[in-house]
Write an enzyme that holds these catalytic residues in place. Sequence first.
Site, mmCIF file in Angstrom:
data_model
loop_
_atom_site.group_PDB
_atom_site.id
_atom_site.type_symbol
_atom_site.label_atom_id
_atom_site.label_comp_id
_atom_site.label_asym_id
_atom_site.label_seq_id
_atom_site.Cartn_x
_atom_site.Cartn_y
_atom_site.Cartn_z
ATOM 1 C CB SER A 96 2.372 -3.074 -2.303
ATOM 2 O OG SER A 96 1.464 -2.708 -3.387
ATOM 3 C CG ASP A 237 -1.288 -0.090 -4.964
ATOM 4 O OD1 ASP A 237 -0.932 0.907 -5.662
ATOM 5 O OD2 ASP A 237 -0.662 -0.793 -4.590
ATOM 6 C CG ASP A 239 3.165 0.750 -3.998
ATOM 7 O OD1 ASP A 239 1.934 0.336 -4.324
ATOM 8 O OD2 ASP A 239 4.032 0.129 -4.606
ATOM 9 C CG ASP A 241 2.226 -0.708 -7.562
ATOM 10 O OD1 ASP A 241 1.497 -0.655 -7.215
ATOM 11 O OD2 ASP A 241 3.301 -1.625 -7.398
HETATM 12 MG MG MG Z 1 1.242 -1.467 -4.875
#
Ligand code: MG
Length: 444
Positions: A96, A237, A239, A241
């Site tokens: 992340s 961010d 990844d 999400d």
């Molecule tokens: Mg993330």
Amino acid sequence: MALMVGISGIRGIIGETLTPRVVTEFAQAYGTFLNGGRVVLGRATRPSGEMFASAAAAGLLATGCEVTHLGVVMTPTIGRAITDGRYDGGVMITASHNPSRWNGLKFLSDRGLAPNPERARKIAAIYDQGQFRFEKEAFAPLAHDDEAGERHVEAVLAVLEVPVEPLKGLRVVLDSVNGAGCLDSPGLLTALGCDVIHLNGEPTGQFPHMPEPTAENLAQLCEAVRETGAGVGFAQDPDADRLAIVDERGDYIGEEYTLALAAQLALSRRPGPVAANLSTSRLVDAVAERFGVKVVRTQVGEANVAQGVVDNGCVIGGEGNGGVIDPRITMVRDSLSAMSLVLQLMASSGKRISELVAELPRYVMIKQKFECPRERIEVATTAVAEAFSDEKVNRSDGTRVDFEQGWVHVRASNTEPIVRIIAEAEDEATASTLVERVRAAANL
Ligand code: MG
């Protein structure tokens, strides 16, 4: 720094606590837990990603799983692919927003949800015991699917609820931090009619700034919005999400507003309950109140919010960190769903982001954390609940006390021996006073 084993997976420092062996064994543990089955695999853009994806593929194949590798994808794209393709589970290689020397693994269930604590504990226990299922003959070949990202975008476009013509030519600056959002996000914005300026849009995993989408890390985006006269700035961010928003004046509005604005559009079309964790701002209550719907408060952790959405048939769910769950798309926090809802709100209201923000209350949040043994946190949260029993108290994750003028949430971290105290009120002085009253009662 130890390997961090949390409810949604593991994170470690590359070459120290996180090695191919650790990743293979965790994937073996997951494959054993699933008892074989069809699994999707994907990775964000960190340079170590393919190495760890290969290690995870080996572990899954060893346990007899059929593995489909999606390549570089966003975490929500994995969630979407699982429900789309009726897979039995998913593995995402990502740390992340952690700094670049980190990487990790996230698991997703057959419903595209982060595993609940009980399942997560089972997977970790299988890893600790090291007793893995082992396939000896029937190995499936590694399959590939390069179109999951496009299908994710199509799914978001398929549920538009307002005419998007007003967005035609709207200039949008998107900062994908050279992460997994690079590949498919511009396509969504273009399809909505926006004129996209893409910052940090190379999927190299070389982060041009600290990757968490917080105010101090997004100076470049704010500047670009101002310089180009854009209507809005979005930051993902690594990844993709989470989503943070910059208004048309180039001001970072704070991640708490992402869920509030997304919920405003969703509820205006489909009034119904909203799920948010106990540490999320009252902004979402303000939006829910306008539509006469309730906010279901869940324990902290993405899996808990997703479960809250499922259990209560929520229209939308999310967290104050810019994580929005649109259950029509995926049960994972999704920056594409969030961008689409916020842009649709702009289109249907004809208002600028700063105007939409000005219509919502303004709150100040204070966050504190410090080391504290778990047993002491337990005693402290009980003491807080007793001391403020005349107020509205929620004890499902530590203790949250809702006062007239604000709220305070005291809880143990899920991963470290740390106590977290979060408070919110209309101004800093009031929030500080609430924190002091709660700390005094907790003897912390
Ligand atoms: Mg993330």
